[in-house]
Design a protein around this motif. Structure first.
Motif, mmCIF file in Angstrom:
data_model
loop_
_atom_site.group_PDB
_atom_site.id
_atom_site.type_symbol
_atom_site.label_atom_id
_atom_site.label_comp_id
_atom_site.label_asym_id
_atom_site.label_seq_id
_atom_site.Cartn_x
_atom_site.Cartn_y
_atom_site.Cartn_z
ATOM 1 N N ARG A 38 0.754 -1.178 0.074
ATOM 2 C CA ARG A 38 0.013 0.126 0.075
ATOM 3 C C ARG A 38 0.825 1.246 -0.088
ATOM 4 N NH1 ARG A 38 -3.976 -1.414 4.986
ATOM 5 N NH2 ARG A 38 -4.672 0.583 4.541
ATOM 6 N N PHE A 39 1.985 1.230 0.719
ATOM 7 C CA PHE A 39 3.009 2.271 0.554
ATOM 8 C C PHE A 39 3.645 2.500 -0.731
ATOM 9 C CE2 PHE A 39 7.619 3.908 0.941
ATOM 10 C CZ PHE A 39 7.182 5.037 1.459
ATOM 11 N N PHE A 40 4.005 1.596 -1.556
ATOM 12 C CA PHE A 40 4.539 1.590 -2.833
ATOM 13 C C PHE A 40 3.388 2.094 -3.786
ATOM 14 C CE2 PHE A 40 8.202 -1.018 -1.012
ATOM 15 C CZ PHE A 40 9.220 -0.408 -1.407
ATOM 16 N N GLU A 41 2.192 1.841 -3.257
ATOM 17 C CA GLU A 41 1.231 2.183 -4.554
ATOM 18 C C GLU A 41 1.225 4.020 -4.370
ATOM 19 O OE1 GLU A 41 -2.631 0.495 -2.761
ATOM 20 O OE2 GLU A 41 -2.158 -1.241 -4.005
ATOM 21 N N LYS A 42 1.774 4.500 -3.386
ATOM 22 C CA LYS A 42 1.697 5.900 -3.502
ATOM 23 C C LYS A 42 2.633 6.450 -4.688
ATOM 24 C CE LYS A 42 -1.101 5.939 -0.715
ATOM 25 N NZ LYS A 42 -2.719 6.075 -1.026
ATOM 26 N N PHE A 43 3.508 5.767 -5.048
ATOM 27 C CA PHE A 43 4.412 6.010 -5.986
ATOM 28 C C PHE A 43 3.907 6.051 -7.416
ATOM 29 C CE2 PHE A 43 6.849 4.956 -2.484
ATOM 30 C CZ PHE A 43 8.053 5.777 -2.398
ATOM 31 N N GLY A 44 2.656 5.612 -7.612
ATOM 32 C CA GLY A 44 2.031 5.582 -8.729
ATOM 33 C C GLY A 44 1.468 6.974 -9.426
ATOM 34 N N ASP A 45 1.587 8.123 -8.493
ATOM 35 C CA ASP A 45 0.882 9.398 -8.965
ATOM 36 C C ASP A 45 1.841 9.709 -10.193
ATOM 37 O OD1 ASP A 45 1.398 12.400 -8.360
ATOM 38 O OD2 ASP A 45 -0.536 11.875 -7.542
ATOM 39 N N PRO A 46 1.502 10.587 -10.996
ATOM 40 C CA PRO A 46 1.980 11.013 -12.308
ATOM 41 C C PRO A 46 3.132 11.640 -11.846
ATOM 42 C CG PRO A 46 -0.033 11.729 -12.322
ATOM 43 C CD PRO A 46 -0.026 10.711 -11.194
ATOM 44 N N LEU A 47 2.995 12.602 -11.017
ATOM 45 C CA LEU A 47 4.194 13.682 -10.663
ATOM 46 C C LEU A 47 5.305 12.956 -9.714
ATOM 47 C CD1 LEU A 47 2.343 17.152 -9.713
ATOM 48 C CD2 LEU A 47 3.774 16.635 -11.707
ATOM 49 N N ILE A 48 4.762 12.048 -8.924
ATOM 50 C CA ILE A 48 5.825 11.374 -8.131
ATOM 51 C C ILE A 48 6.629 10.586 -9.206
ATOM 52 C CG2 ILE A 48 6.315 9.305 -6.501
ATOM 53 C CD1 ILE A 48 5.083 11.930 -5.341
ATOM 54 N N ILE A 49 6.108 9.838 -10.298
ATOM 55 C CA ILE A 49 6.818 9.171 -11.068
ATOM 56 C C ILE A 49 8.091 10.091 -11.942
ATOM 57 C CG2 ILE A 49 6.856 7.943 -13.373
ATOM 58 C CD1 ILE A 49 3.983 6.722 -12.483
ATOM 59 N N ILE A 50 7.613 11.310 -12.380
ATOM 60 C CA ILE A 50 8.182 12.259 -12.890
ATOM 61 C C ILE A 50 9.276 12.816 -11.913
ATOM 62 C CG2 ILE A 50 8.369 14.575 -13.974
ATOM 63 C CD1 ILE A 50 5.548 14.163 -14.932
ATOM 64 N N LEU A 51 9.211 12.814 -10.837
ATOM 65 C CA LEU A 51 10.131 13.125 -9.841
ATOM 66 C C LEU A 51 11.108 11.874 -9.634
ATOM 67 C CD1 LEU A 51 8.184 14.899 -6.927
ATOM 68 C CD2 LEU A 51 10.019 15.955 -8.247
ATOM 69 N N LYS A 229 -11.919 9.187 -10.422
ATOM 70 C CA LYS A 229 -10.904 10.279 -10.153
ATOM 71 C C LYS A 229 -11.709 11.525 -9.947
ATOM 72 C CE LYS A 229 -7.048 8.453 -12.964
ATOM 73 N NZ LYS A 229 -6.092 8.828 -14.039
ATOM 74 N N THR A 230 -10.865 12.398 -8.799
ATOM 75 C CA THR A 230 -11.422 13.614 -8.641
ATOM 76 C C THR A 230 -11.012 14.556 -9.829
ATOM 77 O OG1 THR A 230 -9.513 14.357 -7.319
ATOM 78 C CG2 THR A 230 -11.302 12.903 -6.282
ATOM 79 N N PRO A 231 -11.570 15.760 -9.665
ATOM 80 C CA PRO A 231 -10.994 16.961 -10.588
ATOM 81 C C PRO A 231 -9.583 17.246 -10.229
ATOM 82 C CG PRO A 231 -13.223 17.541 -9.740
ATOM 83 C CD PRO A 231 -12.851 16.291 -9.133
ATOM 84 N N LEU A 232 -9.148 17.157 -9.060
ATOM 85 C CA LEU A 232 -7.401 17.705 -9.048
ATOM 86 C C LEU A 232 -6.702 16.339 -9.568
ATOM 87 C CD1 LEU A 232 -5.339 19.290 -7.557
ATOM 88 C CD2 LEU A 232 -5.916 17.932 -5.393
ATOM 89 N N ASN A 233 -7.119 14.989 -9.229
ATOM 90 C CA ASN A 233 -6.363 13.962 -9.857
ATOM 91 C C ASN A 233 -6.281 14.020 -11.404
ATOM 92 O OD1 ASN A 233 -8.120 11.659 -7.488
ATOM 93 N ND2 ASN A 233 -5.749 12.032 -7.599
ATOM 94 N N GLU A 234 -7.359 14.446 -12.087
ATOM 95 C CA GLU A 234 -7.385 14.553 -13.727
ATOM 96 C C GLU A 234 -6.364 15.959 -13.835
ATOM 97 O OE1 GLU A 234 -11.245 15.145 -14.538
ATOM 98 O OE2 GLU A 234 -11.643 12.983 -14.374
ATOM 99 N N GLN A 235 -6.500 16.977 -13.037
ATOM 100 C CA GLN A 235 -5.561 17.995 -13.426
ATOM 101 C C GLN A 235 -4.117 17.803 -13.209
ATOM 102 O OE1 GLN A 235 -7.113 21.114 -10.859
ATOM 103 N NE2 GLN A 235 -9.134 21.249 -11.946
ATOM 104 N N LEU A 236 -3.762 16.946 -12.141
ATOM 105 C CA LEU A 236 -2.479 16.768 -12.016
ATOM 106 C C LEU A 236 -1.868 15.625 -12.800
ATOM 107 C CD1 LEU A 236 -2.239 16.369 -7.823
ATOM 108 C CD2 LEU A 236 -1.300 18.032 -9.585
ATOM 109 N N ASP A 237 -2.832 14.896 -13.332
ATOM 110 C CA ASP A 237 -2.422 13.831 -14.350
ATOM 111 C C ASP A 237 -2.079 14.763 -15.686
ATOM 112 O OD1 ASP A 237 -2.733 11.722 -12.832
ATOM 113 O OD2 ASP A 237 -4.683 10.953 -13.700
ATOM 114 N N GLY A 238 -2.863 15.633 -16.134
ATOM 115 C CA GLY A 238 -2.686 16.305 -17.413
ATOM 116 C C GLY A 238 -1.450 17.092 -17.090
ATOM 117 N N LEU A 239 -1.200 17.838 -16.048
ATOM 118 C CA LEU A 239 0.073 18.653 -15.683
ATOM 119 C C LEU A 239 1.253 17.887 -15.730
ATOM 120 C CD1 LEU A 239 1.230 21.295 -14.852
ATOM 121 C CD2 LEU A 239 1.259 20.633 -12.491
ATOM 122 N N GLY A 240 1.169 16.504 -15.343
ATOM 123 C CA GLY A 240 2.256 15.489 -15.465
ATOM 124 C C GLY A 240 2.826 15.248 -16.756
#
Length: 543
Positions: A38-51, A229-240
């Motif tokens: 469950r902790f490693f699932e947090k690394f699936g965020d698009p911005l985290i992947i870019i980082l 997905k919430t609007p913020l999820n979608e916006q962060l995905d698009g930003l990434g």
């Protein structure tokens, strides 16, 4: 609700034996992933992947600068800062959501504790959904969820939403074999756990509980992730995606441009010098990709959402996923129910206004038989089971010393028309204790009055004025009518009352006080720019 037959249900001893033999009405929860997964699932965020990619490239650049160019250890500050930001963002999200999961584990028990109307020991009572056992007689009313799988003993215009199991939004249920649907997924005289009563009412005998229900089998076979997905999820995905494309585009342009400039400025091509120049060019391009990534953005987003999550938790609002806080913050309109949400859900008859001096027998029988509510009389104080508005009428009879169950048992039910929001009334035809066949109608007073031929000398203007007075006091109103039927008289046709000689009995006003904290809460959300809409079947005046 009222039944055509008198049921006694299970005894306490039979309940215990059934629970021992067939189990409890609980679904076995799915196995949870390990904390590490469950902790490693947090690394699936698009911005985290870019980082992560930027951090890896930054380490490469720092090693090149430290070992090849001889620069100091300070070159490693950049990759260290990137990975600290990653760990803080993912760690905070993991910790807060882990706490939320523990709270939700408690909250999920609420569904298992939802009240269900059953008949045991010859008495109607409420029990928790998890306490339903095989063999229980369960009363089903409009808007309720079926607590277990069972066979219908009675069904009055019963339509059930089975979309959670079959995809069918409306399935007609009946106990008449002539009306059975041979192509239906489940038998027409069966109701399944997890489905919802959309119209009508019924009585069923429980056949299966818990994991042995069809709902339990589906729950066990497929754990469906219905997250949106919430609007913020979608916006962060698009930003990434945008940051990735732009940075890669500029990096590619730099590589191509510098190579072109190399061939223009260097007259003689040399592989060694070209490879050194090309490696330097790649370092410049990678550096551009690294610096283009906003390392602080995931951290800032996580901190703001974590703070929102913590504030909501303090006000008993649980959020499983932090990004859902943004959805709550984006609320512009709140649609709220009235009864039990804005009000105390303690309905009681405040005033009665009957015309023409109708007999007590007609009033009492009309209220007792033309009702979908019940009273639990097992305790010191009578408790309403089912529709609170109709329950208020039964309480009114109870306070006058009338046993509504005796009245119902003495009247033979012939035909029923359940209440619907379209019709705004309900009707019941009974063979009265007096030997007469009587049609009783109850519903919105303005509609009931318009259906009546005999109005006991009262005019429409007088009725409207009385209704307005009650509604201005925020009271719910009900109108009553009846007709003694002769052979050949019309009663109910095409799901409507077709009787042509109804007599208007009068109006009952039912009060339900507003909860003390509602005015402040409504003012607070209005001041925040949020619109409040009341969703109710009452008149605009009452609302």
């Amino acid at each position: 609700m009222s039944q055509k037959n008198h049921y006694t249900g299970l005894t306490d001893a039979e309940v215990s034996e059934s629970r021992r033999k067939n189990g409890v009405n609980l679904l076995t929860p799915p196995e949870k992933d390990s904390l590490l997964k469950r902790f490693f699932e947090k690394f699936g965020d698009p911005l985290i992947i870019i980082l992560l990619i930027a951090g890896a490239l930054s380490i490469g650049i720092s090693c090149y600068e430290y070992f090849s160019l001889g620069q100091g250890a300070g070159v490693f500050f950049e990759p260290i800062g990137i990975f600290i930001a990653i760990l803080l963002a993912t760690g905070l999200a993991f910790i807060f959501e882990l706490k939320a999961d523990k709270e939700f584990a408690l909250l999920n028990q609420v569904n298992d504790d939802e009240p269900v109307q059953v008949i045991r020991n010859g008495n109607a009572m409420q029990i928790a959904k998890k306490d339903v056992v095989v063999g229980d007689i369960v009363i089903l009313n409009t808007g309720e969820e079926v607590p277990a799988d069972g066979e219908l003993l009675e069904a009055v215009m019963l339509n059930i939403d089975e979309s959670t199991l079959t995809g069918e939004p409306v399935c007609h249920k009946t106990t008449d074999p002539a009306e059975f649907d041979s192509e239906a997924t489940f038998p027409s005289n069966h109701a399944m756990r997890g489905t919802k009563i959309m119209e009508g009412h019924g009585v069923m005998r429980v056949l299966a509980v818990g994991d042995k229900t069809e709902n339990g089998k589906v729950f066990e076979a497929a754990q469906i992730d219905d997250s949106v997905k919430t609007p913020l999820n979608e916006q962060l995905d698009g930003l990434g995606d945008l940051i990735t494309k732009i940075s890669y585009g500029f990096a590619a342009a730099i590589v191509i441009g510098r190579i072109v400039m190399y061939f223009i400025n260097v007259p003689e091509f040399d592989w060694v010098s070209f490879l050194a120049f090309f490696l330097q060019t790649l370092m410049v391009a990678v550096t551009l990709v690294v610096v283009a990534v906003p390392e602080g953005l995931p951290m800032a987003v996580t901190l703001s959402l974590a703070y929102s999550m913590r504030r909501m938790l303090k006000t008993n609002n649980l959020v499983r996923k932090m990004h859902a806080c943004e959805t709550m913050g984006a609320t512009t309109v709140i649609c709220t129910d009235k009864t039990g949400t804005l009000t105390q859900n303690q309905m009681q008859v405040a005033q009665t206004n009957f015309f023409g001096n109708p007999s007590d027998d007609i009033l009492i029988e009309g209220i007792a038989v033309n009702s979908t509510a019940q009273l639990d009389l097992s305790g010191d104080k009578a408790q309403v089971l089912g529709n609170p508005t109709e329950g208020a009428l039964l309480l009114w009879l109870h306070k006058r010393g009338v046993n509504y169950l005796d009245v119902k048992d003495k009247a033979q039910r012939i035909e029923e028309l359940p209440f619907s929001t379209e019709r705004k009334y309900m009707a019941t035809v009974v063979k009265s204790a007096t030997g007469k066949t009587i049609l009783y109608v109850k519903g919105a007073p303005e509609i009931i009055f318009g259906m009546c031929k005999n109005t006991a000398g009262v005019t429409r203007q007088e009725v409207d004025a009385q209704l307005l007075e009650y509604q201005n006091q925020a009271m719910r109103t009900l109108g009553f009518a009846y007709q003694e039927l002769a052979d050949g008289d019309k009663t109910i046709e095409n799901n409507k009352v077709a009787a042509a000689n109804l007599t208007f009995l009068g109006i009952v006003a039912i009060s339900d006080p507003v909860r003390s904290d509602v005015p402040f809460a409504v003012k607070e959300v209005i001041d925040a720019g949020i619109k409040v809409k009341i969703v109710t079947g009452d008149t605009p005046g009452t609302a």
